[in-house]
Write an enzyme that holds these catalytic residues in place. Structure first.
Site, PDB file in Angstrom:
ATOM      1  CB  CYS A   1      -5.531   5.668 -11.146  1.00 24.01           C
ATOM      2  SG  CYS A   1      -4.447   6.149  -9.741  1.00 24.01           S
TER       3      CYS A   1
ATOM      4  NE  ARG B   1      -8.838  11.523 -12.037  1.00 27.32           N
ATOM      5  CZ  ARG B   1      -8.357  12.067 -10.932  1.00 27.32           C
ATOM      6  NH1 ARG B   1      -8.792  13.103 -10.337  1.00 27.32           N
ATOM      7  NH2 ARG B   1      -7.001  11.541 -10.326  1.00 27.32           N
TER       8      ARG B   1
HETATM    9  N1  EPU Z   1      -1.379   2.909  -1.458  1.00 27.84           N
HETATM   10  C1  EPU Z   1      -1.225   1.650  -0.947  1.00 27.84           C
HETATM   11  N2  EPU Z   1      -0.691   0.943  -1.952  1.00 27.84           N
HETATM   12  C2  EPU Z   1      -0.647   1.213  -3.181  1.00 27.84           C
HETATM   13  C3  EPU Z   1      -1.001   2.434  -3.744  1.00 27.84           C
HETATM   14  C4  EPU Z   1      -1.622   3.320  -2.766  1.00 27.84           C
HETATM   15  O1  EPU Z   1      -1.226   1.247   0.241  1.00 27.84           O
HETATM   16  O2  EPU Z   1      -0.248   0.233  -4.026  1.00 27.84           O
HETATM   17  C5  EPU Z   1      -2.216   3.644  -0.338  1.00 27.84           C
HETATM   18  C6  EPU Z   1      -1.310   4.899  -0.336  1.00 27.84           C
HETATM   19  O3  EPU Z   1      -0.296   4.691   0.712  1.00 27.84           O
HETATM   20  C7  EPU Z   1      -2.133   5.959   0.411  1.00 27.84           C
HETATM   21  C8  EPU Z   1      -3.387   5.729  -0.246  1.00 27.84           C
HETATM   22  O4  EPU Z   1      -3.401   4.432  -0.647  1.00 27.84           O
HETATM   23  O5  EPU Z   1      -2.389   5.752   1.874  1.00 27.84           O
HETATM   24  C9  EPU Z   1      -3.849   6.554  -1.441  1.00 27.84           C
HETATM   25  O6  EPU Z   1      -2.785   6.440  -2.490  1.00 27.84           O
HETATM   26  P1  EPU Z   1      -2.158   7.822  -3.222  1.00 27.84           P
HETATM   27  O7  EPU Z   1      -1.872   8.936  -2.491  1.00 27.84           O
HETATM   28  O8  EPU Z   1      -1.219   7.292  -4.111  1.00 27.84           O
HETATM   29  O9  EPU Z   1      -3.454   8.095  -4.004  1.00 27.84           O
HETATM   30  P2  EPU Z   1      -4.641   7.540  -4.877  1.00 27.84           P
HETATM   31  O10 EPU Z   1      -5.776   7.744  -3.926  1.00 27.84           O
HETATM   32  O11 EPU Z   1      -3.994   6.103  -5.112  1.00 27.84           O
HETATM   33  C10 EPU Z   1      -5.306   9.552  -6.515  1.00 27.84           C
HETATM   34  C11 EPU Z   1      -5.469   9.760  -7.744  1.00 27.84           C
HETATM   35  C12 EPU Z   1      -4.309  10.012  -8.675  1.00 27.84           C
HETATM   36  C13 EPU Z   1      -3.376  11.126  -8.158  1.00 27.84           C
HETATM   37  C14 EPU Z   1      -3.128  10.894  -6.793  1.00 27.84           C
HETATM   38  C15 EPU Z   1      -2.457  12.140  -6.003  1.00 27.84           C
HETATM   39  C16 EPU Z   1      -7.433   8.678  -8.595  1.00 27.84           C
HETATM   40  C17 EPU Z   1      -7.901   7.160  -9.184  1.00 27.84           C
HETATM   41  N3  EPU Z   1      -6.177   8.461  -8.577  1.00 27.84           N
HETATM   42  O12 EPU Z   1      -4.556   8.345  -6.413  1.00 27.84           O
HETATM   43  O13 EPU Z   1      -4.478  10.216  -9.900  1.00 27.84           O
HETATM   44  O14 EPU Z   1      -2.287  11.395  -8.723  1.00 27.84           O
HETATM   45  O15 EPU Z   1      -4.322  10.778  -5.965  1.00 27.84           O
HETATM   46  O16 EPU Z   1      -3.451  13.013  -5.811  1.00 27.84           O
HETATM   47  O17 EPU Z   1      -8.176   9.400  -8.078  1.00 27.84           O
HETATM   48  C18 EPU Z   1      -5.040   9.341 -12.034  1.00 27.84           C
HETATM   49  O18 EPU Z   1      -5.964  10.075 -12.266  1.00 27.84           O
HETATM   50  O19 EPU Z   1      -4.772   8.548 -13.090  1.00 27.84           O
HETATM   51  C19 EPU Z   1      -4.070   9.375 -11.042  1.00 27.84           C
HETATM   52  C20 EPU Z   1      -3.143   8.320 -11.056  1.00 27.84           C
END
Ligand code: EPU
Length: 302
Positions: free
Chosen positions: A226, A177
């Protein structure tokens, strides 16, 4: 900001720029938050150096807007004008494995168009709202891929030289990012090199990513994706969730019940509400986990 000087207004049409008075960021951003200012829609790249020197010589500050999908803007009358590229037609031109894409092109449409021509690699980006220029600047990524991996050339207006230049992919650093572009650089077009893949296979990848996104993110609601970057080796969403903060609200600004790193505008939230919520959550994560969360969303609050 309202451009008062009639000389500046008259010169805008010379640069083939459309002036939209008092445009509201409540309409220009996916969060539907923010005040008003004059919007300048640029129809051809070549006019940009002249336009920017016109604005500078008349003391008119400016910001560049992409698709407005990763942006939180302050309330009220804003102290700068905003510049946005109008999308040309066609906005994607393919040649072998190369896609020449205008920065104003819609990201999702570009992924789909390339897929239909058997060019893959960007399946993870399906469902990421915004323009190709915005994705490029932030090095948008999801599901293990990032757009930077496919960039071979970028055409941009460089603030440092005040000229339009072309950078080769290896001259740019793409990190999580984050990119090496200067804050005042304006993305104009990009040449991507994409791997050949049969459409049907790409479509399968797209469906899987769409399904994952639908099941974990509040897609129908007003958000900027996010709010925080993930700290190394951790997940901001999981930490906020573990603190039990889903549903926490300040006015109509609310931590999503579906994904704790998405903060939604559940009605008529103002920037102040959203900024207070962000600061509050950040403080709680700091005191409980001793982690300083960094904003992923871009904030224009001055
Ligand atoms: N999780 C929770 N509770 C929540 C949300 C997530 O426990 O409310 C846990 C999930 O179960 C999982 C872990 O946290 O084990 C990671 O969650 P997720 O797979 O949703 O991915 P993320 O790390 O929260 C990132 C990117 C997203 C992208 C997704 C999919 C960032 C800040 N976010 O989210 O990007 O869509 O991976 O690859 O890097 C964005 O850039 O705006 C964005 C949403």
């Amino acid at each position: 900001m309202h451009i008062e000087d009639p000389k500046v207004v008259a010169a805008l049409s010379k640069f083939n720029v459309e002036l939209r008075r008092a445009s509201s960021f409540a309409e220009l951003t996916s969060l539907a938050i923010g005040g008003t200012t004059d919007l300048l829609r640029i129809k051809n790249h070549e006019s940009i150096p002249g336009l920017l020197s016109l604005l500078a010589s008349h003391g008119v500050p400016h910001r560049f807007l992409g698709g407005g999908s990763n942006l939180l803007v302050g309330d009220g009358e804003l102290p700068w004008v905003v510049l946005q590229l109008a999308s040309p037609n066609p906005d994607v031109v393919l040649e072998g494995n190369f896609a020449q894409v205008d920065a104003a092109a819609d990201l999702g449409r570009t992924v789909t168009y390339c897929a239909k021509h058997d060019l893959g690699g960007m399946e993870g980006l399906i469902g990421v709202p915004g323009t190709v220029g915005g994705a490029l600047r932030m090095n948008a990524g999801a599901y293990g891929m990032q757009i930077g991996s496919y960039v071979r050339e970028v055409k941009l207006y460089r603030a440092a030289t005040r000229q339009i230049e072309i950078l080769r992919g290896e001259q740019i650093s793409f990190e999580y990012r984050h990119t090496s572009f200067a804050p005042d650089d304006m993305m104009l077009a990009v040449k991507l090199e994409l791997p050949s893949k049969p459409y049907r296979e790409i479509l399968q990848g797209i469906r899987i990513c769409n399904e994952k996104r639908r099941s974990s993110q509040p897609l129908g609601q007003k958000s900027a994706g996010c709010i925080f970057k993930n700290p190394p080796g951790a997940s901001a969403g999981r930490m906020i969730d573990e603190l039990g903060l889903k549903g926490l609200s300040v006015g109509d600004a609310r931590v999503s019940d579906r994904h704790a790193n998405f903060f939604v505008n559940a009605g008529k939230a103002g920037a102040k509400d959203m900024l207070t919520l962000i600061a509050d959550v950040r403080e709680r994560v700091r005191s409980e986990f001793h982690v300083e969360l960094e904003h992923e969303v871009v904030i224009w609050n001055a």
